[in-house]
Design an enzyme around this catalytic site. Structure first.
Site, PDB file in Angstrom:
ATOM      1  N   TRP A  22     -63.216  16.305  16.697  1.00 39.71           N
ATOM      2  CA  TRP A  22     -61.985  16.981  16.282  1.00 39.71           C
ATOM      3  C   TRP A  22     -62.171  18.485  16.507  1.00 39.71           C
ATOM      4  CZ3 TRP A  22     -61.049  18.998  10.869  1.00 39.71           C
ATOM      5  CH2 TRP A  22     -59.704  19.361  10.684  1.00 39.71           C
ATOM      6  N   ASP A  53     -67.826  13.097   7.692  1.00 38.25           N
ATOM      7  CA  ASP A  53     -66.436  13.505   7.544  1.00 38.25           C
ATOM      8  C   ASP A  53     -65.632  12.213   7.447  1.00 38.25           C
ATOM      9  OD1 ASP A  53     -63.892  14.516   7.707  1.00 38.25           O
ATOM     10  OD2 ASP A  53     -64.077  15.303   9.742  1.00 38.25           O
ATOM     11  N   LYS A 100     -54.512  11.870   4.770  1.00 37.58           N
ATOM     12  CA  LYS A 100     -53.923  10.723   5.470  1.00 37.58           C
ATOM     13  C   LYS A 100     -53.855   9.502   4.575  1.00 37.58           C
ATOM     14  CE  LYS A 100     -54.642  13.662   8.602  1.00 37.58           C
ATOM     15  NZ  LYS A 100     -54.746  14.071   9.959  1.00 37.58           N
TER      16      LYS A 100
HETATM   17  C1  LIG Z   1     -61.518  14.213  11.666  1.00 38.31           C
HETATM   18  C2  LIG Z   1     -60.807  15.031  10.652  1.00 38.31           C
HETATM   19  N1  LIG Z   1     -61.503  15.587   9.663  1.00 38.31           N
HETATM   20  C3  LIG Z   1     -60.926  16.329   8.719  1.00 38.31           C
HETATM   21  C4  LIG Z   1     -59.565  16.567   8.721  1.00 38.31           C
HETATM   22  C5  LIG Z   1     -59.039  17.449   7.634  1.00 38.31           C
HETATM   23  O1  LIG Z   1     -57.885  17.139   7.043  1.00 38.31           O
HETATM   24  P1  LIG Z   1     -57.208  17.958   5.880  1.00 38.31           P
HETATM   25  O2  LIG Z   1     -57.820  19.306   5.784  1.00 38.31           O
HETATM   26  O3  LIG Z   1     -55.772  18.020   6.254  1.00 38.31           O
HETATM   27  O4  LIG Z   1     -57.428  17.169   4.630  1.00 38.31           O
HETATM   28  C6  LIG Z   1     -58.786  16.007   9.747  1.00 38.31           C
HETATM   29  C7  LIG Z   1     -57.349  16.254   9.810  1.00 38.31           C
HETATM   30  O5  LIG Z   1     -56.676  16.040  10.770  1.00 38.31           O
HETATM   31  C8  LIG Z   1     -59.432  15.227  10.727  1.00 38.31           C
HETATM   32  O6  LIG Z   1     -58.754  14.658  11.732  1.00 38.31           O
END
Ligand SMILES: Cc1ncc(COP(=O)(O)O)c(C=O)c1O
Length: 395
Positions: free
Chosen positions: A129, A210, A245
């Site tokens: 990511w 993660d 999510k």
């Molecule tokens: C792989 C991954 N890690 C972490 C996140 C972090 O998400 P958030 O900060 O919106 O909770 C995302 C969000 O798209 C993600 O795709």
């Protein structure tokens, strides 16, 4: 002061979202942004979230600050959700700190590591990511890359991955996405996880997991298996948890950092240092999303309803994957696409050339990242046939 600052180009994914919004075509399809969508193309508030939010608003008597480490019941609920109900024995040597989303947890983890081991190196998969690098380097970590994906076979490129980790310096970290890998959709299977954890244990590396898509791959327990298995095998690890999510709480910025230390004393030290690091960035975490999640996790009816809705979302993603594969094959029986149905989560890389991605956008109003990452939830029972027909000849 700001005269020298240049205006930055739009973030590629957010820039696509703007272009999509401004596209007047009734046929437009957005496969770029990483949010769940239902058949109508909406990102709905989950029913359990609406119910929990209602009762919260009726009963809440204060908006006073949360404690620095966050809402106590949320922290316990998230720990059990991720580590499993059988992990009570691990709780004593764990620190759990609520954080502003998964991003906040990743950054807080980096700040904590920086306090424990200044200049530590973290190994990231290639690809991963795109925000992992900025979040972790922003917290002071040095980045290294290891191979992750075999684009020709659409699977985890295990041997090169293991060979790279074997060269990693003792005490360095390795970022591991627990399931529903973003952007590839390719996760290690269980024997592959064991092989990765063998190297992690032998080289004394520290896993930094993660988990942002728990429950959207196979199910809540299977999607956290890699983390639970690692917790049995290594003395120290970190986990950045996102509730964006799986609870649909995106804008409420809800998440947690879980850190396993060698013993209870280490866990207390970790928690106090993480609190201090948080204090210097944002002081206290936001309350609303965490208080909603804690109500859901702590109430049998709400939890059952939430699990069922999440399971239905995951089933829909898997079914859209199968529909897309079938529709591509209907257009082009020889297409190499079956792999997409076996992948998990919201994303896959179609493997299209950038020119094909541009053509799909400019001529056919189908939006995806230049790397041809698609959000499966951007497909729907109504548009999957047309998208597949246009993608098939370009594969
Ligand atoms: C792989 C991954 N890690 C972490 C996140 C972090 O998400 P958030 O900060 O919106 O909770 C995302 C969000 O798209 C993600 O795709």
């Amino acid at each position: 002061m700001f005269e020298m600052l240049e205006t930055l180009p739009a973030d590629p994914i957010l820039g696509l979202a703007t272009a999509y919004r401004e596209d007047p075509s009734p046929d437009k399809v957005d496969l770029s942004v990483g949010v769940y969508r239902n058949r109508a193309g909406q990102t709905p508030v989950m029913a359990a979230v609406i119910a929990a939010e209602r009762s919260l608003i009726e009963q809440q008597l204060t908006k006073a600050y949360l404690p620095p480490a966050g809402a106590p019941a949320f922290r316990e609920g998230i720990f059990r959700l991720v580590l499993g109900t059988g992990a009570a024995g691990l709780r004593e040597r764990s620190a759990v700190i609520q954080a502003p989303g998964g991003c906040g947890a990743l950054r807080l983890g980096a700040e904590l590591i920086q306090r424990a081991s200044p200049g530590a190196v973290i190994h990231l998969g290639d690809p991963t990511w795109p925000n992992h690098g900025p979040l972790l380097a922003g917290g002071g970590l040095a980045l290294a890359r290891h191979p992750y994906y075999d684009a020709s076979r659409h699977v985890v490129d295990l041997q090169p991955l293991l060979a790279a980790l074997e060269q990693a310096q003792e005490g360095s970290l390795v970022l591991l996405q627990a399931s529903s890998h973003n952007p590839t959709g390719a996760d290690p299977d269980r024997p592959q996880w064991e092989a990765i954890l063998d190297v992690v244990a032998q080289r004394r590396l520290v896993p930094f997991f993660d988990i942002a898509y728990q429950g959207l791959g196979d199910d809540l327990d299977a999607d956290a298996w890699s983390i639970r298995r690692a917790a049995e095998r290594v003395p120290e690890m970190l986990v950045a948890v996102s509730c964006s999510k799986c609870f649909g709480l995106y804008r409420e910025r809800t998440g947690a950092l879980i850190v396993l230390g060698a013993d209870a004393g280490r866990a207390r030290a970790i928690e106090s240092q993480a609190n201090k690091a948080a204090r210097s960035m944002y002081s206290m975490p936001p309350g609303h999303g965490a208080l909603i999640a804690e109500r859901i996790l702590g109430d049998e009816t709400l939890a059952t309803n939430w699990r069922a809705e999440l399971a239905a979302m995951a089933a829909r993603l898997r079914s859209l994957r199968r529909d897309f594969v079938a529709a591509v094959k209907a257009t082009r029986p020889d297409a190499d696409i079956d792999w997409l149905a076996g992948q998990r989560g919201m994303f896959s890389l179609l493997g299209l050339k950038p020119e094909a991605v541009r053509e799909l956008r400019e001529q056919h109003h189908i939006y995806m990242g230049l790397d041809s990452r698609i959000n499966i939830a951007g497909l729907s029972e109504d548009n999957v046939g047309r998208v597949a027909e246009l993608v098939a000849p370009r594969l």
